[in-house]
Scaffold this motif. Structure first.
Motif, PDB file in Angstrom:
ATOM      1  N   SER A  94     -33.304 -62.100  23.902  1.00  0.00           N
ATOM      2  CA  SER A  94     -33.836 -63.080  24.016  1.00  0.00           C
ATOM      3  C   SER A  94     -33.143 -64.320  24.324  1.00  0.00           C
ATOM      4  O   SER A  94     -33.834 -65.384  25.300  1.00  0.00           O
ATOM      5  N   THR A  97     -34.772 -64.169  28.544  1.00  0.00           N
ATOM      6  CA  THR A  97     -35.895 -64.107  28.468  1.00  0.00           C
ATOM      7  C   THR A  97     -35.354 -66.199  28.607  1.00  0.00           C
ATOM      8  O   THR A  97     -36.157 -66.489  29.133  1.00  0.00           O
ATOM      9  N   THR A 101     -38.538 -69.432  29.956  1.00  0.00           N
ATOM     10  CA  THR A 101     -38.991 -71.112  29.559  1.00  0.00           C
ATOM     11  C   THR A 101     -38.332 -71.792  29.582  1.00  0.00           C
ATOM     12  O   THR A 101     -38.986 -73.136  30.555  1.00  0.00           O
ATOM     13  N   TYR A 460     -51.340 -67.388  31.175  1.00  0.00           N
ATOM     14  CA  TYR A 460     -50.102 -67.590  31.251  1.00  0.00           C
ATOM     15  C   TYR A 460     -49.418 -68.237  30.459  1.00  0.00           C
ATOM     16  O   TYR A 460     -47.622 -68.184  30.938  1.00  0.00           O
ATOM     17  N   SER A 462     -48.984 -69.199  27.687  1.00  0.00           N
ATOM     18  CA  SER A 462     -47.487 -68.547  26.781  1.00  0.00           C
ATOM     19  C   SER A 462     -47.997 -67.069  27.220  1.00  0.00           C
ATOM     20  O   SER A 462     -48.604 -66.933  27.014  1.00  0.00           O
ATOM     21  N   ALA A 463     -46.957 -66.591  26.754  1.00  0.00           N
ATOM     22  CA  ALA A 463     -46.661 -65.588  26.666  1.00  0.00           C
ATOM     23  C   ALA A 463     -45.446 -64.723  26.152  1.00  0.00           C
ATOM     24  O   ALA A 463     -44.118 -65.973  25.416  1.00  0.00           O
ATOM     25  N   ASP A 464     -45.182 -62.853  25.883  1.00  0.00           N
ATOM     26  CA  ASP A 464     -44.644 -62.832  24.798  1.00  0.00           C
ATOM     27  C   ASP A 464     -43.117 -62.095  25.735  1.00  0.00           C
ATOM     28  O   ASP A 464     -43.484 -61.391  26.183  1.00  0.00           O
ATOM     29  N   LEU A 465     -42.401 -62.765  26.475  1.00  0.00           N
ATOM     30  CA  LEU A 465     -40.997 -62.528  26.916  1.00  0.00           C
ATOM     31  C   LEU A 465     -40.762 -61.347  27.184  1.00  0.00           C
ATOM     32  O   LEU A 465     -39.618 -60.656  27.351  1.00  0.00           O
ATOM     33  N   SER A 466     -40.562 -60.478  25.623  1.00  0.00           N
ATOM     34  CA  SER A 466     -39.745 -59.777  25.317  1.00  0.00           C
ATOM     35  C   SER A 466     -40.682 -58.267  26.178  1.00  0.00           C
ATOM     36  O   SER A 466     -40.096 -57.271  25.430  1.00  0.00           O
ATOM     37  N   LEU A 467     -41.758 -58.737  26.129  1.00  0.00           N
ATOM     38  CA  LEU A 467     -42.085 -57.143  27.497  1.00  0.00           C
ATOM     39  C   LEU A 467     -41.330 -57.478  28.615  1.00  0.00           C
ATOM     40  O   LEU A 467     -42.031 -56.026  29.326  1.00  0.00           O
ATOM     41  N   ASP A 525     -51.156 -59.563  27.808  1.00  0.00           N
ATOM     42  CA  ASP A 525     -50.139 -59.937  27.000  1.00  0.00           C
ATOM     43  C   ASP A 525     -49.275 -59.377  28.179  1.00  0.00           C
ATOM     44  O   ASP A 525     -47.944 -60.588  28.598  1.00  0.00           O
ATOM     45  N   ALA A 529     -46.621 -62.514  30.637  1.00  0.00           N
ATOM     46  CA  ALA A 529     -45.238 -62.207  30.519  1.00  0.00           C
ATOM     47  C   ALA A 529     -44.969 -62.606  31.940  1.00  0.00           C
ATOM     48  O   ALA A 529     -44.283 -63.065  32.392  1.00  0.00           O
TER      49      ALA A 529
END
Length: 556
Positions: A94, A97, A101, A460, A462-467, A525, A529
Motif C-alpha cells: 500500500s 501504490t 493517489t 476510474y 476511484s479504484a482498488d490499487l491493490s490490483l 475494477d 486501477a
RNA sequence: GCGCUCGUAGCUCAACUGGAUAGAGCAACGGCCUUCUAAGCCGUAGGUUACAGGUUCGAGUCCUGUCGGGCGUGCCA
C-alpha cells in the motif's frame, strides 16, 4: 517516506549504542538508495558496511543486529540481508501504490518542494553580444539556463532570468564600422574594405539595408527609428545594436525562452557604477599602478597573476564592468546567483570573485556560482562547421529550430551534461528527426492520453490499487515515486539533464507496460486501477518535460 | 610551460552524496500489428570504463602519474 525510514534506522543505531554494541556514540549518516535490481527490493541501506569496523564485527552480523533493533512500523514489508552486508528493504504494497493517489491529487505540483524557501535567485544566461544572430552555442546556454530557472522554481527558489547585453565594448565599434562599410556599398571582398570592420557575415548587409530604409525597430525595451544617414556613425551604431537585439529577441521567442530582465552594460557607465566600484577598490588598497596602468591584486584571492583594470589608454578591461555588474546584482538582493556561460569564459570566474572580495561588501567567497557548458561542435556534410561570426560562416539557432524543431532542439541541448562537449550533427538530426528521443517521450504521453480518452474519467475516479500486481506495474510505481527525489537532486546539482534521463526511463517503462498488458480489460475494477496508473504516468511526464521547456502533446 | 575540463559499446551520450551484473538511443541482425497510437515492444550481438599505480569492505566515480581532445592563459570581449 525516505525521511521516515532514515529516522527508523537512526533509532536502531541509537538502540545499539545503548546496549554497547558500539563503545562510542555513532552519528550515523543513513544512506538509502533506490535499488536498480528489483530482486534487491525497493531501497538498499549500506549502514552495516560503513559501521562494521567501528562495531568490530562482520558487516552481515551487524546488519542482522540493526534489523532486529528496528522499531515496529507500517512501511516495511521485509528486509533481506544480501551481498557483503546490504540491507534490502521491501516496502509495503500500500505504501507503493500510494504515490498514484498523491500524483492525481497534486497534479502539476507533484514533485515540487519548498527547499529553496523562496530565496531570491538569479540565473544569468545567453548574454550574447548584440553583434549577430544567436548560434547553437547560445542555444545550449538558453536551453540549459531556462531549464535551470524552471528547476530552481520547482525546488522553491524565487528564480529570475536575466540577460546581460555587452553593448559597450570594442565589439560594438566593430559592428558600427562593419555596418558603415556595407552602407557605402562595400563587401568584404572589396579591396578597400576597412580593417576595423571585422564582422563579415551577410546579416550585416541586412542591418545596413534596414538602416537605409529608415525602418523602425521595436526591441524588448527600446524603439529605434533609423536616420538613414550613411555617415552618422553614432546613429548607425545605435540602430545596429537595436536591430540585432530584436533579431535575438525573435530567436529566443522561437525557442520559447523568456527573460525577466535585460541588463545593459552601457548603463553601468552612465550610472557611474563602474567608477564607484573602481574607487572602492582603490580605497580598499587592493590596487596599484604599474607601467601607466592600474592593477588589481587578484593574486590575493587565488589568481595566478594580478590583472590590469585600467589600461594605459585609459579604458577599463572587460572584467571591471563585470565586477560592477555583479555588485549591482548583490545589491538588488540576489543572495544566490548562477551564471550559465560558455566554458571559454571560465577564466573570468576567478577575477570576478576576486574583485567582489576586494570590494569587501560581505559577499560570500563562492558567490556567484557558475554552470559552464562546453562548446557545441556542429557537423554538416561530415565536416565541422566553424561558428565564426567574423568569418561569416554560421549556423544560427533559428535555422536549427526550423530544420529540427523546437522541442527536439531543446531536448537535445539540455539532455547532456553541460560540462561535456557535444556534437550536433545537423544531417543526422534532420534525417532521424522521427527517432529523436524527445519523440519517444512525447509518444508515451500521447499514448497515455489516447488510452485515457477511451474510458470516461468517472469510471476510474476511484479504484482498488491493490490490483496492480504485475512486474511492469511495480517498476512504474517505483519510478514514479522516485520523481520528487530526481527533481531535488537535479536542482541541487544544477543538472537539468538528470530530468531528461528520468523522462527517457519513465517513457521506456511505460512503453513496455503498454505492450505487455492491456489497460482496458474485461474487468472494470482492474481497468480502473490501471487507468489511474496511466493517468499518473501521464501527469509526471508533463511535469518533467515542463522542467525542460518541452511540450507534451495529446496526439502525435 | 601553467591552469581548468573531458576521455565509458562502431557513433552520440547516461550511470543518483563511491555500491551489487556499467545502461539507453542510433547503426547491425532476428521476431511482434484482426486487439487501447508499430514515432512502439521483445530478443541477439557489441566493453580490460584511454593507460599505469594507489586509497577501501567496495572505484567509471576519489588521489598520483602518463597519453590524448577542448578551453583558457593579452593593457582582447
Amino acid at each position: 517516506m525516505k525521511d521516515q525510514l532514515q529516522r527508523l534506522f537512526q533509532q536502531a543505531i541509537d538502540a545499539l549504542v545503548t546496549d554497547n554494541t558500539f563503545n562510542e556514540t555513532i552519528k550515523a549518516n543513513v544512506q538509502l538508495e533506490r535499488s536498480k535490481n528489483s530482486e534487491h527490493g525497493d531501497l538498499a541501506c549500506n549502514l552495516a558496511l560503513m559501521l562494521a569496523k567501528k562495531a568490530s564485527m562482520p558487516p552481515r552480523a551487524l546488519a542482522e543486529k540493526i534489523v532486529q533493533s528496528l522499531p515496529d512500523n507500517a512501511l516495511i514489508e521485509k528486509i533481506d540481508i544480501a551481498g557483503p552486508g546490504f540491507m534490502n528493504i521491501f516496502l509495503n504494497k500500500s505504501a507503493a501504490t500510494a504515490v498514484i493517489t498523491q500524483i492525481l491529487s497534486e497534479k502539476e505540483h507533484f514533485g515540487r518542494n519548498h527547499s529553496g524557501n523562496g530565496e531570491l535567485t538569479q540565473v544569468e544566461f545567453v548574454s550574447a553580444n548584440p553583434t549577430g544572430p544567436l548560434h547553437i552555442g547560445h542555444g545550449r546556454g538558453a536551453a540549459v539556463g531556462d531549464s535551470l530557472c524552471r528547476l530552481l522554481r520547482a525546488n522553491g527558489f524565487d528564480a529570475k532570468a536575466e540577460f546581460y547585453y555587452n553593448d559597450a565594448g570594442a565589439q560594438i565599434e566593430t559592428l558600427m564600422h562593419s555596418t558603415h562599410a556595407r552602407l557605402q556599398g562595400l563587401t568584404p571582398e572589396s579591396p578597400n574594405w576597412p580593417e576595423n570592420a571585422g564582422y563579415l557575415g551577410e546579416y550585416i548587409q541586412d542591418v545596413a539595408d534596414s538602416y537605409k530604409n529608415k525602418d523602425t525597430i521595436n526591441a524588448k525595451d527600446i524603439s529605434v527609428t533609423a536616420k538613414g544617414d550613411p555617415e552618422d556613425l553614432e546613429a548607425i551604431k545605435h540602430f545596429a545594436v537595436a536591430y540585432l537585439r530584436h533579431e535575438q529577441d525573435l530567436d529566443l521567442q522561437a525557442f520559447d525562452v523568456e527573460f525577466d530582465y535585460f541588463f545593459l552594460e552601457s548603463s553601468l557607465y552612465t550610472d557611474g557604477k563602474v567608477e564607484q566600484a573602481v574607487d572602492q577598490l582603490i580605497a580598499n588598497g587592493k590596487t596599484y599602478e604599474k607601467d601607466n596602468a592600474l592593477w588589481l591584486k587578484t593574486t590575493d584571492y587565488g589568481d595566478d597573476k594580478d590583472r590590469v583594470m585600467k589600461k594605459a589608454d585609459g579604458y577599463f578591461t572587460y572584467f571591471v564592468p563585470d565586477v560592477a555588474y555583479h555588485l549591482d546584482k548583490w545589491q538588488r538582493g540576489f543572495t544566490r546567483v548562477i551564471n550559465e556561460q560558455g566554458a571559454d569564459h571560465h577564466s573570468t570566474i576567478t577575477r570576478v570573485r576576486a574583485g567582489l572580495q576586494a570590494l569587501d561588501k560581505g559577499i560570500p567567497e563562492g558567490w556567484p556560482e557558475y554552470v559552464l557548458h562546453q562548446m557545441v561542435l556542429v557537423m554538416k556534410g561530415g565536416e565541422e562547421v566553424k561558428l565564426s561570426k567574423r568569418a561569416g560562416s554560421y549556423v544560427t539557432l533559428r535555422d536549427l529550430i526550423d530544420e529540427v524543431g523546437r522541442d527536439a532542439t531543446r531536448f537535445f541541448l539540455v539532455s547532456r551534461r553541460p560540462d561535456a562537449q557535444l556534437t550536433f550533427d545537423i544531417d543526422l538530426a534532420k534525417s532521424q528527426s522521427n527517432e529523436n528521443p524527445v519523440y519517444y517521450i512525447q509518444y508515451a504521453h500521447a499514448r497515455a492520453a489516447s488510452v485515457l480518452s477511451k474510458i470516461e474519467s468517472d469510471k476510474y475516479a476511484s479504484a482498488d490499487l491493490s490490483l496492480l500486481t504485475t512486474t511492469e506495474e511495480a517498476t512504474l510505481l517505483k519510478r514514479l515515486s522516485q520523481y520528487p527525489e530526481v527533481v531535488r537532486a537535479a536542482g541541487e546539482k544544477l543538472e537539468p539533464h538528470q530530468i531528461a534521463n528520468y523522462c527517457r526511463e519513465l517513457a521506456g517503462e511505460f512503453h513496455s507496460y503498454y505492450n505487455a498488458d492491456k489497460i482496458i480489460t474485461e474487468n472494470d475494477d482492474l481497468s480502473a486501477a490501471r487507468a489511474q496508473l496511466v493517468a499518473a504516468v501521464k501527469q509526471v511526464i508533463i511535469n518533467a518535460l515542463d522542467l525542460l521547456g518541452v511540450t507534451a502533446p495529446d496526439k502525435m
